[in-house]
Design a protein around this motif. Structure first.
Motif, mmCIF file in Angstrom:
data_model
loop_
_atom_site.group_PDB
_atom_site.id
_atom_site.type_symbol
_atom_site.label_atom_id
_atom_site.label_comp_id
_atom_site.label_asym_id
_atom_site.label_seq_id
_atom_site.Cartn_x
_atom_site.Cartn_y
_atom_site.Cartn_z
ATOM 1 N N SER A 76 0.762 -1.293 0.093
ATOM 2 C CA SER A 76 0.108 0.140 0.063
ATOM 3 C C SER A 76 0.916 1.333 -0.022
ATOM 4 N N ASN A 77 0.237 2.225 -0.271
ATOM 5 C CA ASN A 77 1.064 3.836 0.013
ATOM 6 C C ASN A 77 1.808 3.778 1.151
ATOM 7 N N LYS A 78 1.102 3.420 2.180
ATOM 8 C CA LYS A 78 1.762 3.620 3.601
ATOM 9 C C LYS A 78 2.804 2.544 3.592
ATOM 10 N N ASP A 79 2.908 1.190 2.986
ATOM 11 C CA ASP A 79 3.924 0.229 3.115
ATOM 12 C C ASP A 79 5.169 0.837 2.312
ATOM 13 N N LEU A 80 4.578 1.574 1.118
ATOM 14 C CA LEU A 80 5.850 2.011 0.348
ATOM 15 C C LEU A 80 6.550 3.315 1.048
ATOM 16 N N TYR A 81 5.916 4.060 1.914
ATOM 17 C CA TYR A 81 6.640 5.190 2.474
ATOM 18 C C TYR A 81 7.286 4.359 3.443
ATOM 19 N N ASN A 82 6.870 3.328 4.398
ATOM 20 C CA ASN A 82 7.690 2.879 5.670
ATOM 21 C C ASN A 82 9.007 2.213 4.747
ATOM 22 N N GLU A 83 8.954 1.528 3.661
ATOM 23 C CA GLU A 83 9.889 1.067 2.902
ATOM 24 C C GLU A 83 10.873 1.954 2.791
ATOM 25 N N TYR A 84 10.494 3.171 2.125
ATOM 26 C CA TYR A 84 11.313 4.233 1.781
ATOM 27 C C TYR A 84 12.191 4.687 2.946
ATOM 28 N N ILE A 85 11.472 4.836 4.258
ATOM 29 C CA ILE A 85 12.373 5.413 5.147
ATOM 30 C C ILE A 85 13.175 4.455 5.677
ATOM 31 N N MET A 86 12.768 3.094 5.775
ATOM 32 C CA MET A 86 13.449 2.038 6.258
ATOM 33 C C MET A 86 14.960 2.075 5.603
ATOM 34 N N LYS A 87 15.018 2.038 4.186
ATOM 35 C CA LYS A 87 15.906 1.942 3.498
ATOM 36 C C LYS A 87 16.855 3.146 3.318
ATOM 37 N N THR A 88 16.333 4.394 2.968
ATOM 38 C CA THR A 88 16.962 5.514 2.670
ATOM 39 C C THR A 88 17.758 6.155 3.864
ATOM 40 N N LEU A 89 16.990 6.026 5.048
ATOM 41 C CA LEU A 89 17.322 6.654 6.036
ATOM 42 C C LEU A 89 18.798 6.028 6.693
ATOM 43 N N ARG A 90 19.331 4.849 6.144
ATOM 44 C CA ARG A 90 20.302 4.178 6.641
ATOM 45 C C ARG A 90 21.548 4.651 5.810
ATOM 46 N N THR A 91 21.203 5.552 4.775
ATOM 47 C CA THR A 91 22.429 5.892 3.698
ATOM 48 C C THR A 91 22.892 7.360 4.004
ATOM 49 N N ARG A 92 23.974 7.695 3.745
ATOM 50 C CA ARG A 92 24.478 9.037 3.658
ATOM 51 C C ARG A 92 23.606 9.928 2.861
ATOM 52 N N TRP A 93 22.969 9.379 1.866
ATOM 53 C CA TRP A 93 22.077 10.600 1.253
ATOM 54 C C TRP A 93 20.838 10.746 1.724
ATOM 55 N N GLY A 94 20.405 10.063 2.974
ATOM 56 C CA GLY A 94 19.282 10.545 3.784
ATOM 57 C C GLY A 94 17.834 10.197 3.201
ATOM 58 N N SER A 95 16.840 10.628 3.785
ATOM 59 C CA SER A 95 15.455 10.487 3.254
ATOM 60 C C SER A 95 15.235 12.070 2.949
ATOM 61 N N ASN A 96 14.562 11.944 1.670
ATOM 62 C CA ASN A 96 14.237 13.309 0.834
ATOM 63 C C ASN A 96 12.686 13.526 1.292
ATOM 64 N N ILE A 97 12.470 14.705 1.853
ATOM 65 C CA ILE A 97 11.144 15.146 2.437
ATOM 66 C C ILE A 97 10.226 15.493 1.123
ATOM 67 N N GLU A 98 10.721 15.986 -0.061
ATOM 68 C CA GLU A 98 10.146 16.417 -1.134
ATOM 69 C C GLU A 98 9.788 15.212 -2.067
ATOM 70 N N TYR A 99 10.671 14.249 -1.937
ATOM 71 C CA TYR A 99 10.209 12.628 -2.363
ATOM 72 C C TYR A 99 9.126 12.482 -1.731
ATOM 73 N N ILE A 100 8.941 12.420 -0.543
ATOM 74 C CA ILE A 100 7.926 11.512 0.386
ATOM 75 C C ILE A 100 6.710 12.410 -0.071
ATOM 76 N N GLU A 101 6.621 13.973 -0.277
ATOM 77 C CA GLU A 101 5.397 14.695 -0.487
ATOM 78 C C GLU A 101 4.974 14.318 -1.857
ATOM 79 N N LYS A 102 5.953 14.380 -2.752
ATOM 80 C CA LYS A 102 5.542 14.044 -4.088
ATOM 81 C C LYS A 102 4.783 12.782 -4.499
ATOM 82 N N ASN A 103 5.615 11.555 -3.797
ATOM 83 C CA ASN A 103 5.149 10.361 -4.068
ATOM 84 C C ASN A 103 4.004 9.539 -3.237
ATOM 85 N N HIS A 104 4.056 10.130 -2.052
ATOM 86 C CA HIS A 104 3.287 9.514 -0.896
ATOM 87 C C HIS A 104 1.946 10.401 -0.274
ATOM 88 N N GLY A 105 2.446 11.666 -0.266
ATOM 89 C CA GLY A 105 1.452 12.721 0.044
ATOM 90 C C GLY A 105 1.645 13.597 1.346
#
Length: 375
Positions: A299-328
């Motif tokens: 679901s959209n919620k699952d995909l948001y959680n997946e994005y946070i789980m993966k990207t926050l572990r990296t040096r590139w971090g989690s992108n707030i603009e990407y989250i708003e554009k793709n998840h709301g």
């Protein structure tokens, strides 16, 4: 760009800490490779004709396969998938499997990155972990890969081992860093269900390191790698000269990947899929052009959680603009609210439109990340 992971479920022995799906007998290896080839053909449209920038053979220990079986897999991949000009091709190896002849064959197949399961340069550690090699074999394997002109060599190391003091861990890192390799993956020893290690702990045969010791090991790891020119691009992964593992970057960057072989997982930003963890069933069904797997639609919620789980572990971090554009917007509001306490405690920080873990946050990343999930 997408990635392909191929699971080769064979090892000469099962390590005390391992809960992966593997076999210690290769009696069905020929049939398994034929099944893998069939799956590669059947699932060639899974990635929707995207170019492949990473192929990763893991396991298990794919280096114990006969050369002719590996060659068959590569022929099938080249016939059925579009590879990018600079596709990174990695094979996991144990030190005792690495020979001049085998490395020559890897070169012929197009393998350009070697990942060696060293785990430790301390023989006492290796005995405890039930590894098949010793420290000298590990060092010689790395030197041989360099002599054979492999310019992208990675090793795995483990810390927080029983009886591994700070000095032992520093010695391990010094040995690795002095070998002039390009990539290091370091993992804290974790206790998995149904492993020999779990049984040893329950029977009070082994005492695992406490959190304070583990934190000190992690601090030493970060400091040592940084002082030797390594970039920590993901919590457990360090590289020199921007030689990030394309496989890791693809996975942690939330890109699509195809998993081939028994127990292998796939992800296409719509669903997760995982194959049956049984060689016999996997082989039998693919002989009939069938594949046994389970799927979880996201679901959209699952995909948001997946994005946070993966990207926050990296040096590139989690992108707030990407989250708003793709998840709301509601997910952005949730994220901003939930990150407040972690920023105040020094575990997270913001830089413009991105959120990052601090070094303190990296050590307890599972707690921080799960707290940011939308439930």
């Amino acid at each position: 760009m997408s990635a392909i992971y191929i699971h080769i479920p064979y090892c000469t022995r099962k390590c005390s800490y391992c809960n992966f799906f593997i076999k210690t007998s290769l009696n069905d290896a020929t049939d398994l490779v034929e099944a893998i080839i069939n799956e590669l053909v059947i699932r060639r449209d899974y990635l929707e004709s995207q170019k492949i920038n990473s192929i990763y053979l893991g396991g298990g220990t794919p280096s114990i396969l006969k050369d002719e079986l590996l060659e068959k897999i590569f022929i099938a991949m080249n016939h059925n998938y579009i590879l990018s000009e600079n596709t990174e091709v990695t094979i996991e190896c144990n030190p005792e499997d690495i020979t001049k002849i085998k490395l020559k064959n890897f070169k012929k197949l197009g393998i350009n990155r070697i990942s060696i399961g060293v785990q430790s340069f301390n023989n006492h550690d290796l005995i405890f972990l039930d590894r098949s090699h010793d420290a000298e074999q590990a060092i010689n394997a790395i030197k041989l890969c360099k002599k054979m002109n492999f310019e992208n060599i990675s090793i795995d190391l483990m810390y927080s081992l029983p009886n591994q003091n700070l000095s032992n861990w520093e010695e391990n890192l010094n040995t690795a860093l002095n070998l002039d390799i390009q990539h290091i993956s370091c993992y804290s020893l974790t206790v998995k269900e149904k492993t020999k290690l779990q049984k040893q702990i329950k029977q009070n045969e082994v005492v695992i390191a406490d959190d304070i010791t583990s934190a000190k090991h992690f601090e030493i790891l970060i400091e040592k790698c940084k002082s030797h020119g390594f970039s920590q691009y993901e919590i457990s992964n360090f590289c020199k000269d921007n030689l990030y593992s394309k496989h890791n970057v693809s996975y942690w960057g939330n890109n699509s990947y195809l998993g081939i072989g028994p127990s292998a997982h796939s992800y296409n930003k719509k669903s997760r899929q995982w194959n049956v963890s049984n060689n016999k069933l996997y082989i039998h069904n693919l002989k009939e052009n069938k594949l046994i797997f389970e799927t979880e639609k996201l679901s959209n919620k699952d995909l948001y959680n997946e994005y946070i789980m993966k990207t926050l572990r990296t040096r590139w971090g989690s992108n707030i603009e990407y989250i708003e554009k793709n998840h709301g917007r509601k997910f952005v509001k949730h994220l901003i609210k939930e990150t407040t306490k972690w920023r105040e405690s020094g575990h997270l920080y913001n830089d413009k439109h991105k959120i990052f873990l601090t070094n303190r946050g990296k050590f307890i990343s599972d707690s921080v990340i799960s707290d940011l999930f939308y439930t």
